[in-house]
Design a protein around this motif. Structure first.
Motif, PDB file in Angstrom:
ATOM      1  N   GLY A 271       0.820  -1.217   0.000  1.00 15.72           N
ATOM      2  CA  GLY A 271       0.000   0.000   0.000  1.00 15.72           C
ATOM      3  C   GLY A 271       0.843   1.250   0.000  1.00 15.72           C
ATOM      4  O   GLY A 271       0.528   2.233  -0.676  1.00 15.72           O
ATOM      5  N   VAL A 272       1.953   1.221   0.744  1.00 17.96           N
ATOM      6  CA  VAL A 272       2.867   2.365   0.773  1.00 17.96           C
ATOM      7  C   VAL A 272       3.540   2.507  -0.587  1.00 17.96           C
ATOM      8  O   VAL A 272       3.671   3.613  -1.119  1.00 17.96           O
ATOM      9  CB  VAL A 272       3.916   2.210   1.900  1.00 17.96           C
ATOM     10  N   GLN A 273       3.946   1.392  -1.191  1.00 15.17           N
ATOM     11  CA  GLN A 273       4.541   1.434  -2.525  1.00 15.17           C
ATOM     12  C   GLN A 273       3.568   2.051  -3.528  1.00 15.17           C
ATOM     13  O   GLN A 273       3.963   2.879  -4.357  1.00 15.17           O
ATOM     14  CB  GLN A 273       4.943   0.033  -2.991  1.00 15.17           C
ATOM     15  N   LEU A 274       2.294   1.643  -3.454  1.00 18.57           N
ATOM     16  CA  LEU A 274       1.288   2.184  -4.369  1.00 18.57           C
ATOM     17  C   LEU A 274       1.125   3.685  -4.175  1.00 18.57           C
ATOM     18  O   LEU A 274       1.114   4.447  -5.147  1.00 18.57           O
ATOM     19  CB  LEU A 274      -0.056   1.473  -4.178  1.00 18.57           C
ATOM     20  N   MET A 275       1.022   4.137  -2.931  1.00 19.51           N
ATOM     21  CA  MET A 275       0.869   5.573  -2.679  1.00 19.51           C
ATOM     22  C   MET A 275       2.068   6.352  -3.197  1.00 19.51           C
ATOM     23  O   MET A 275       1.912   7.416  -3.796  1.00 19.51           O
ATOM     24  CB  MET A 275       0.635   5.842  -1.188  1.00 19.51           C
ATOM     25  N   LEU A 276       3.272   5.823  -2.981  1.00 22.95           N
ATOM     26  CA  LEU A 276       4.473   6.497  -3.484  1.00 22.95           C
ATOM     27  C   LEU A 276       4.457   6.572  -5.011  1.00 22.95           C
ATOM     28  O   LEU A 276       4.777   7.614  -5.593  1.00 22.95           O
ATOM     29  CB  LEU A 276       5.735   5.768  -3.003  1.00 22.95           C
ATOM     30  N   GLN A 277       4.082   5.474  -5.661  1.00 23.58           N
ATOM     31  CA  GLN A 277       4.027   5.471  -7.122  1.00 23.58           C
ATOM     32  C   GLN A 277       2.976   6.453  -7.645  1.00 23.58           C
ATOM     33  O   GLN A 277       3.198   7.131  -8.654  1.00 23.58           O
ATOM     34  CB  GLN A 277       3.754   4.060  -7.663  1.00 23.58           C
TER      35      GLN A 277
ATOM     36  N   ARG B  27       2.012  11.415 -10.413  1.00 25.01           N
ATOM     37  CA  ARG B  27       1.359  12.720 -10.476  1.00 25.01           C
ATOM     38  C   ARG B  27       2.387  13.814 -10.763  1.00 25.01           C
ATOM     39  O   ARG B  27       2.172  14.675 -11.605  1.00 25.01           O
ATOM     40  CB  ARG B  27       0.631  13.020  -9.171  1.00 25.01           C
ATOM     41  N   GLU B  28       3.504  13.772 -10.081  1.00 31.29           N
ATOM     42  CA  GLU B  28       4.543  14.784 -10.285  1.00 31.29           C
ATOM     43  C   GLU B  28       5.100  14.735 -11.700  1.00 31.29           C
ATOM     44  O   GLU B  28       5.353  15.768 -12.313  1.00 31.29           O
ATOM     45  CB  GLU B  28       5.662  14.630  -9.255  1.00 31.29           C
ATOM     46  N   ALA B  29       5.298  13.533 -12.234  1.00 33.01           N
ATOM     47  CA  ALA B  29       5.821  13.394 -13.595  1.00 33.01           C
ATOM     48  C   ALA B  29       4.844  13.986 -14.610  1.00 33.01           C
ATOM     49  O   ALA B  29       5.240  14.699 -15.538  1.00 33.01           O
ATOM     50  CB  ALA B  29       6.101  11.923 -13.911  1.00 33.01           C
ATOM     51  N   VAL B  30       3.557  13.726 -14.441  1.00 43.06           N
ATOM     52  CA  VAL B  30       2.535  14.250 -15.350  1.00 43.06           C
ATOM     53  C   VAL B  30       2.435  15.767 -15.202  1.00 43.06           C
ATOM     54  O   VAL B  30       2.364  16.498 -16.194  1.00 43.06           O
ATOM     55  CB  VAL B  30       1.169  13.569 -15.090  1.00 43.06           C
TER      56      VAL B  30
END
Length: 169
Positions: free
Chosen positions: A18-24, A29-32
Motif C-alpha cells: 500500500g505504501v509502494q502504491l501511494m508512493l508510485q 502525479r509529479e511526472a505528469v
C-alpha cells in the motif's frame, strides 16, 4: 531481491504494498504535472487556470458560480476567486450576475477563452496519448477504473486523519 530496485534492497526491505502504491501515485502525479506545466505555461496559463477554464467551458451556458468551480477543481488548494480574477483580467472569463440571486455571480468563458481552449484541445490530447503510450487502450481504461475505485474508497475514509493523528499523540 527485486531487479527494479537497487541490488542492495531485498523484498523484505521494501515498504508495504500500500505504501509502494501511494508512493508510485505521488511520483506519477509529479511526472505528469511537470509535462502539463510546460504545455500550459507555453500558452500563458498555470495548471490551475487551465483547470478553471476546462470546468467553465464544460459547464452550463448560464455559467458556474465560483463555489461550484471550487467543488470541481482537481487541485483544491487553489484560490478559485483569485484564479477567476486573473483569467478575467486576461479576457478569458467574465462574471455575470445570477438573475435569481444577485449576490451570486456566475462565471462564463469568453470567446477569447474558448478559442484558447480549442487551441489546447489537440496538444492536451497528444500529451495524454504520448504519456500513456506504454499501455494499451484496454490497460489505460482498466487502470483508470481501478484508480477511480481507489479514489472512491479514499473518500469513504472520512475519519481516518483524526484516527491517525490520535495514534501519534
Amino acid at each position: 531481491c527485486l531487479s527494479d530496485w537497487s541490488s542492495d534492497v531485498c523484498s523484505s526491505d521494501l515498504p508495504a504494498p500500500g505504501v509502494q502504491l501511494m508512493l508510485q501515485l505521488m511520483l506519477t502525479r509529479e511526472a505528469v504535472v511537470r509535462v502539463q506545466e510546460r504545455l500550459f505555461e507555453a500558452h500563458g496559463l498555470t495548471i490551475q487556470q487551465y483547470n478553471v477554464l476546462r470546468i467553465v467551458r464544460g459547464g452550463p451556458t448560464k455559467g458556474h458560480p465560483i463555489y461550484e468551480i471550487e467543488r470541481r477543481m482537481i487541485y483544491r488548494f487553489a484560490n478559485v476567486t483569485r484564479l477567476v480574477d486573473r483569467l478575467e483580467l486576461q479576457g478569458l472569463l467574465k462574471r455575470v450576475a445570477d438573475p435569481k440571486d444577485r449576490r451570486v455571480s456566475r462565471v462564463l468563458i469568453t470567446p477569447k477563452g474558448r478559442r484558447l481552449m480549442d487551441r489546447l484541445d489537440e496538444p492536451v490530447q497528444t500529451m495524454a496519448t504520448r504519456l500513456t503510450s506504454c499501455c494499451t487502450e484496454a490497460e489505460c481504461l482498466a487502470m483508470a477504473h481501478r484508480l477511480e475505485q481507489l479514489r472512491d474508497h479514499c473518500a469513504l475514509q472520512g475519519g481516518l486523519q483524526e484516527e491517525l493523528v490520535a495514534t501519534i499523540n
